[in-house]
Design a protein around this motif. Structure first.
Motif, PDB file in Angstrom:
ATOM      1  N   THR A  97      -1.518  -0.608  -1.505  1.00  0.00           N
ATOM      2  CA  THR A  97      -2.486   0.270  -1.693  1.00  0.00           C
ATOM      3  C   THR A  97      -3.314   0.230  -1.297  1.00  0.00           C
ATOM      4  OG1 THR A  97      -3.494  -0.489  -3.851  1.00  0.00           O
ATOM      5  CG2 THR A  97      -1.243   0.876  -3.469  1.00  0.00           C
ATOM      6  N   GLN A  99      -7.644   2.003  -1.385  1.00  0.00           N
ATOM      7  CA  GLN A  99      -9.058   2.421  -2.532  1.00  0.00           C
ATOM      8  C   GLN A  99     -10.267   2.755  -1.563  1.00  0.00           C
ATOM      9  OE1 GLN A  99     -11.017   1.750  -6.683  1.00  0.00           O
ATOM     10  NE2 GLN A  99      -9.179   3.028  -6.808  1.00  0.00           N
ATOM     11  N   ASP A 112       0.285  -4.948  -4.052  1.00  0.00           N
ATOM     12  CA  ASP A 112       0.684  -4.067  -5.008  1.00  0.00           C
ATOM     13  C   ASP A 112       1.570  -5.182  -5.350  1.00  0.00           C
ATOM     14  OD1 ASP A 112      -0.066  -3.390  -7.402  1.00  0.00           O
ATOM     15  OD2 ASP A 112       0.536  -0.919  -6.856  1.00  0.00           O
ATOM     16  N   LYS A 201     -12.723   7.770  -6.504  1.00  0.00           N
ATOM     17  CA  LYS A 201     -11.527   6.939  -5.377  1.00  0.00           C
ATOM     18  C   LYS A 201     -10.407   7.315  -6.040  1.00  0.00           C
ATOM     19  CE  LYS A 201     -15.794   3.849  -6.889  1.00  0.00           C
ATOM     20  NZ  LYS A 201     -16.198   2.376  -8.094  1.00  0.00           N
ATOM     21  N   ARG A 202      -9.893   7.397  -5.706  1.00  0.00           N
ATOM     22  CA  ARG A 202      -7.854   7.854  -5.463  1.00  0.00           C
ATOM     23  C   ARG A 202      -8.097   6.210  -4.949  1.00  0.00           C
ATOM     24  NH1 ARG A 202      -7.444  14.361  -5.146  1.00  0.00           N
ATOM     25  NH2 ARG A 202      -9.183  14.388  -6.621  1.00  0.00           N
ATOM     26  N   THR A 203      -6.515   5.790  -5.437  1.00  0.00           N
ATOM     27  CA  THR A 203      -5.588   4.850  -4.597  1.00  0.00           C
ATOM     28  C   THR A 203      -4.497   5.637  -4.093  1.00  0.00           C
ATOM     29  OG1 THR A 203      -5.618   3.201  -6.685  1.00  0.00           O
ATOM     30  CG2 THR A 203      -3.911   2.737  -5.412  1.00  0.00           C
TER      31      THR A 203
END
Length: 207
Positions: A97, A99, A112, A201-203
């Motif tokens: 992932t 971010q 992850d 902030k988005r994963t």
């Protein structure tokens, strides 16, 4: 005494002795020629033996070289077979992932999953230009690799200015993230993912 008889006898004896000497000389001459021929044959035989020995040595050296090449090919074949077997056994699944933190201009790439990843390389492209990259010898399970990405922030600000006053929108920068790594089984893996990041902030799941 009749000297004529004596001289006649003496002459006959001398002739006989001369004849014997001549015969002996002829025999000696033939023996010398035969000895010379035998010596020549012996020399020819010795030269042939040396030639055969040299060719045998050369053949042995060539055989040793071929054997060495065969061993190298065998080792390479074994290594390839071992790698193929390892790759077949490696059914592990990795999840990555990312971010983007616009405030700190940092892109965080996360391993992850519960597996370690070795020799990890991350390269981020925007319209063909490298805007961020990083490397880690090891990223453990749920480990993070942080990349300084000020160029991503520059592109994000350019996109924001394009909206103008009085227009509401969501600025973002589109990038291509390439991740390469070595799995726990020693197999080389890679992925490439197209993602868009903004100020929030988005994963993002890389797949």
């Amino acid at each position: 005494m009749d000297w004529s008889i004596f001289w006649t006898a003496f002459g006959a004896i001398g002739g006989a002795v001369g004849a014997i000497g001549g015969v002996t000389g002829i025999v000696a001459l033939f023996q010398t020629r035969e000895a010379n021929q035998l010596m020549k044959d012996a020399n020819d035989t010795a030269e042939e033996a040396n030639r055969v020995a040299a060719e045998s040595l050369k053949t042995a050296q060539t055989a040793n070289q071929l054997a060495g090449h065969a061993n190298q090919i065998g080792e390479q074949a074994n290594l390839i077979a071992q790698r193929a077997l390892t790759a077949g056994l490696d059914q592990t699944v990795y999840h990555w992932t990312a971010q983007y933190d616009a405030e700190g201009s940092v892109l965080r790439v996360v391993n992850d999953c519960g597996l370690d990843a070795r020799d990890v390389h991350v390269i981020v492209h925007h319209e063909g230009e490298v805007v961020a990259e990083g490397h880690a010898a090891l990223i453990s399970a749920v480990g993070v690799l942080e990349l300084d990405a000020p160029l991503m922030l520059d592109e994000l600000r350019k996109d924001a200015r394009g909206y103008g006053d009085g227009f509401y929108g969501t600025p973002r920068v589109k990038v291509s993230i390439s991740v390469t790594w070595v799995s726990e089984f020693g197999v080389h893996r890679s992925l490439e993912s197209e993602q868009g990041f903004g100020y929030t902030k988005r994963t993002k799941i890389l797949s």
